[in-house]
Design a protein around this motif. Structure first.
Motif, mmCIF file in Angstrom:
data_model
loop_
_atom_site.group_PDB
_atom_site.id
_atom_site.type_symbol
_atom_site.label_atom_id
_atom_site.label_comp_id
_atom_site.label_asym_id
_atom_site.label_seq_id
_atom_site.Cartn_x
_atom_site.Cartn_y
_atom_site.Cartn_z
ATOM 1 N N MET A 1 0.850 -1.180 0.000
ATOM 2 C CA MET A 1 0.000 0.000 0.000
ATOM 3 C C MET A 1 0.895 1.242 0.000
ATOM 4 O O MET A 1 1.881 1.310 0.722
ATOM 5 N N LEU A 2 0.553 2.208 -0.843
ATOM 6 C CA LEU A 2 1.335 3.434 -0.978
ATOM 7 C C LEU A 2 0.571 4.605 -0.377
ATOM 8 O O LEU A 2 -0.598 4.819 -0.680
ATOM 9 N N SER A 3 1.253 5.357 0.477
ATOM 10 C CA SER A 3 0.669 6.563 1.055
ATOM 11 C C SER A 3 1.531 7.751 0.655
ATOM 12 O O SER A 3 2.737 7.762 0.923
ATOM 13 N N GLU A 4 0.923 8.729 0.008
ATOM 14 C CA GLU A 4 1.640 9.936 -0.389
ATOM 15 C C GLU A 4 1.422 11.008 0.662
ATOM 16 O O GLU A 4 0.283 11.350 0.985
ATOM 17 N N THR A 5 2.490 11.524 1.231
ATOM 18 C CA THR A 5 2.399 12.539 2.277
ATOM 19 C C THR A 5 3.320 13.705 1.931
ATOM 20 O O THR A 5 4.115 13.642 0.982
ATOM 21 N N ASP A 6 3.227 14.777 2.734
ATOM 22 C CA ASP A 6 4.122 15.918 2.508
ATOM 23 C C ASP A 6 5.551 15.600 2.939
ATOM 24 O O ASP A 6 6.461 16.416 2.748
ATOM 25 N N GLN A 7 5.743 14.406 3.515
ATOM 26 C CA GLN A 7 7.084 13.946 3.875
ATOM 27 C C GLN A 7 7.597 12.909 2.880
ATOM 28 O O GLN A 7 8.611 12.257 3.126
ATOM 29 N N GLY A 8 6.896 12.766 1.757
ATOM 30 C CA GLY A 8 7.291 11.798 0.744
ATOM 31 C C GLY A 8 6.359 10.602 0.707
ATOM 32 O O GLY A 8 5.290 10.604 1.348
ATOM 33 N N ASN A 9 6.722 9.575 -0.042
ATOM 34 C CA ASN A 9 5.911 8.373 -0.185
ATOM 35 C C ASN A 9 6.254 7.363 0.901
ATOM 36 O O ASN A 9 7.429 7.160 1.232
#
Length: 340
Positions: A1-9
């Motif tokens: 599962m991939l989560s995209e955040t303001d700290q990267g993937n």
């Protein structure tokens, strides 16, 4: 599962959405979208500061269900809060604003009648001339139950939110339950009545949640009579083609999965009269008992037609080439289900 955040993937095997009043919005950011119908309501509480007739020693938490009020000791005084009968949704914007604290108003017109009921129950509050009012939003779900468990839309996507004002009562236990659920791949038996339900898109719409929130808050401190506590807000969203016809025959409706379903018919209703409504609840024989008795006898001794538009429909498609070896077995199942 991939989560995209303001700290990267971030890549992960499991994802747990416990984002509080941001949980719904986070679910909508997923691909595919995950329905998490939880919306913040304004939650008002007041603190008195030290009272002239102070609160001495330990004081138990007090709940006055008639006044929808709770109170406890706080810094030598009292903290008093409410789960009022008609609450207010916290925000009218499409999203919870980043500067959300600036959007919370201290509605003293809403507060005063609540405070007066608290004073009636706890007379020492008369000595508090200027209580400090706080508006602290809390997350509520359409049925007042926590949303807990694995989402239907995405595998290994877990949700733990919608505490409905009971965060301190369940937070530690919920964390333990979700952790065990992930590790053992099976929910604890004590969590069965709280397991994540399959919600419809209508449940996750902002207008629906804002309407339902008004009512579900007050249910915490209300007497809920069995099968006699239908919601009054967020109604007529899913209706049968026969709805208006049934309504003119004196139908009294309840809801199931946002679908308007007839509970019974008021046989005394005449065209032009005010539409019949469910009478006040009781723990004794309900006031609509005789109407249901009439319907039962009519169906038993005559003929009855039931509108089943709200029931689920299942379409089965069979690839006979793949299932040729078990064709007879599949045919038997289809015959049992009355599928041609």
């Amino acid at each position: 599962m991939l989560s995209e955040t303001d700290q990267g993937n971030i890549f992960c095997d499991y994802f747990v959405n416990c984002a509080g009043m941001w949980a719904r919005e986070l679910g909508l950011e997923c691909t595919p979208q995950v329905n998490i119908p939880a919306y913040p309501a304004q939650h008002f509480y007041a603190t008195t500061g030290p009272l002239s007739q102070g609160v001495k020693g330990l004081m138990p938490i007090v709940r006055d269900f008639d006044a929808h009020t709770y109170a406890r000791e706080y810094n030598g005084g009292l903290m008093i809060g409410w789960f009022e009968e008609e609450a207010k949704p916290a925000f009218e914007e499409q999203r919870v604003p980043k500067d959300w604290k600036k959007h919370l108003k201290k509605d003293f017109n809403h507060f005063r009648p609540l405070w007066e009921k608290a004073v009636h129950r706890i007379p020492t509050l008369k000595h508090c001339k200027n209580p400090e009012l706080t508006n602290s939003p809390d997350n509520f779900t359409p049925d007042g139950r926590w949303i807990l468990g694995e989402a239907a839309e995405v595998k290994n996507y877990f949700v733990a939110c919608g505490m409905n004002g009971n965060s301190l009562q369940g937070a530690g236990g919920i964390g333990k339950a979700v952790a065990e659920w992930i590790i053992e791949e099976n929910p604890n038996k004590t969590c069965y009545h709280l397991i994540y339900k399959d919600f419809l898109r209508v449940h996750n719409s902002r207008p629906y949640l804002q309407q339902r929130t008004k009512e579900v808050v007050g249910r915490h401190y209300s007497i809920l009579y069995p099968y006699q506590c239908e919601y009054k807000y967020a109604r007529k969203l899913r209706c049968s083609p026969l709805y208006s016809v049934l309504e003119t025959r004196g139908a009294v409706f309840g809801i199931k999965m946002a679908y308007e379903r007839v509970l019974y018919f008021d046989s005394t209703y005449k065209k032009g009269d005010k539409k019949p409504e469910m009478p006040p609840g009781t723990f004794f024989k309900p006031k609509f008992f005789d109407f249901m008795k009439e319907e039962y006898l009519a169906c038993r001794e005559g003929v009855g037609i039931i509108d089943m538009s709200s029931f689920s429909k299942i379409e089965l498609k069979v690839d006979w080439k793949l299932l040729d070896s078990s064709k007879n077995f599949v045919q038997m199942i289809l015959m049992y289900l009355w599928v041609p």
